[in-house]
Design an enzyme around this catalytic site. Structure first.
Site, PDB file in Angstrom:
ATOM      1  N   LEU A  37      21.934 -29.905  -7.960  1.00 30.63           N
ATOM      2  CA  LEU A  37      22.556 -31.186  -7.318  1.00 30.63           C
ATOM      3  C   LEU A  37      22.224 -31.153  -5.975  1.00 30.63           C
ATOM      4  O   LEU A  37      22.307 -29.962  -5.052  1.00 30.63           O
ATOM      5  CB  LEU A  37      24.006 -30.983  -7.622  1.00 30.63           C
ATOM      6  CG  LEU A  37      24.522 -31.444  -9.033  1.00 30.63           C
ATOM      7  CD1 LEU A  37      26.143 -31.290  -8.868  1.00 30.63           C
ATOM      8  CD2 LEU A  37      24.445 -33.110  -9.286  1.00 30.63           C
ATOM      9  N   ASP A  38      22.224 -32.273  -5.214  1.00 29.01           N
ATOM     10  CA  ASP A  38      21.587 -32.297  -3.839  1.00 29.01           C
ATOM     11  C   ASP A  38      23.142 -31.983  -3.159  1.00 29.01           C
ATOM     12  O   ASP A  38      24.314 -32.131  -3.637  1.00 29.01           O
ATOM     13  CB  ASP A  38      21.406 -33.909  -3.359  1.00 29.01           C
ATOM     14  CG  ASP A  38      20.093 -34.275  -3.950  1.00 29.01           C
ATOM     15  OD1 ASP A  38      19.213 -33.510  -4.363  1.00 29.01           O
ATOM     16  OD2 ASP A  38      20.032 -35.740  -4.358  1.00 29.01           O
TER      17      ASP A  38
END
Length: 301
Positions: A37-38
């Site tokens: 996940l960014d």
């Protein structure tokens, strides 16, 4: 300690940050996550601990569900608000919901994407964001992904700043860049766009309401109750039929033996093998030989 923790990743942390923190909290190095996940994205991040790291690929196979917001009228280097603005165009009048939904429909199904330069995809041994930070560009691999649902939740036009915000829900396959998807949506509407926020609601079969924060995990370790929150390996393999092995079958499987369909009472393409109710292996049917053979051994003890 073995099992899967459905972690809630907070905004501002990388997925590696979460793994690093958990290694200290759980006092083990054998930890992996199932799908990056960014830093600017929050939500479900399944974490595999101990022998459960072997089921990471199976968790990653499942689709993902996101909810987020697209800002229409502005584009950035990173396709989200972390980047520098590289294009701006006033939205002179409200884009009708029907037009947005039509554009969304055109991006549903099997589509291709080119990963953004600010991403963790490796090209020639370096991650794309390393090239981007050095001001370099490279040819990026095309990805084939599936968008199962791309749904408009709400739309709000601001006549003062001449921008429009579109909230959406998207259900997609692994490997999908939602940033890239919504930027393409803005392009199809005739404007630059950027993702203003994103939350992952579901991943690996885990829902947001099932997640634990890092603080929750720390508290459970302190209280000695962390085992109550660990999901077994079975959870990642729940879509496969399961067979309990006899003592003699398990002795054979420990040495990589193949099994006849009659021995496992199924003709499914793949089957999970258990012994003493513990997942031991995943076998698949070899059509040529008419027997089940090992796909993945999770334990031989």
């Amino acid at each position: 300690m073995d099992g899967i923790i459905p972690l809630y990743k907070e905004r501002g942390m990388t997925s590696f940050d979460c793994v690093s923190r958990l290694r200290r909290i759980l006092h083990t190095k054998k930890i992996g996550h199932s799908g990056t996940l960014d830093p600017s994205v929050d939500g479900v991040l399944p974490i595999c601990v101990g022998s459960a790291t072997k089921v990471v690929p199976y968790l990653m196979k499942s689709g993902k569900n996101y909810q987020g917001e697209l800002l229409i009228g502005e584009a950035t280097t990173t396709e989200d608000l972390d980047g520098e603005v590289i294009a701006a165009q006033p939205v002179t009048s409200e884009i009708p919901p029907a037009a947005i939904e039509k554009a969304m429909a055109s991006l549903t199904g099997d589509i291709t994407q080119i990963p953004p330069m600010y991403s963790a995809v490796k090209v020639n041994g370096k991650r794309l964001y390393e090239y981007a930070r050095a001001g370099e560009t490279v040819e990026r691999p095309i990805r084939h992904v599936t968008i199962d649902k791309f749904e408009l939740l709400s739309s709000k036009y601001d006549p003062t700043i001449k921008q429009q915000r579109v909230r959406f829900n998207v259900v997609c396959s692994k490997g999908t860049y939602v940033r890239t998807l919504v930027v393409e949506l803005a392009k199809r509407l005739g404007y630059p766009g950027t993702m203003s926020w994103l939350t992952r609601l579901e991943s690996g079969g885990f829902m947001l309401e099932q997640t634990l924060s890092l603080t929750d995990v720390q508290d459970a370790v302190t209280a000695g109750t962390i085992s109550h929150y660990l999901y077994p390996l079975d959870y990642a393999l729940r879509d496969y039929p399961a067979v309990e092995l006899s003592d003699s079958q398990w002795a054979a499987v420990q040495h990589g033996a193949w099994l006849k369909p009659a021995e496992v009472s199924t003709t499914a393409d793949s089957v999970v093998l258990k012994y003493n109710k513990q997942v031991k292996a995943l076998y698949h049917l070899d059509q040529q030989h008419g027997a089940y053979k090992p796909t993945k051994m999770f334990s031989v003890k």
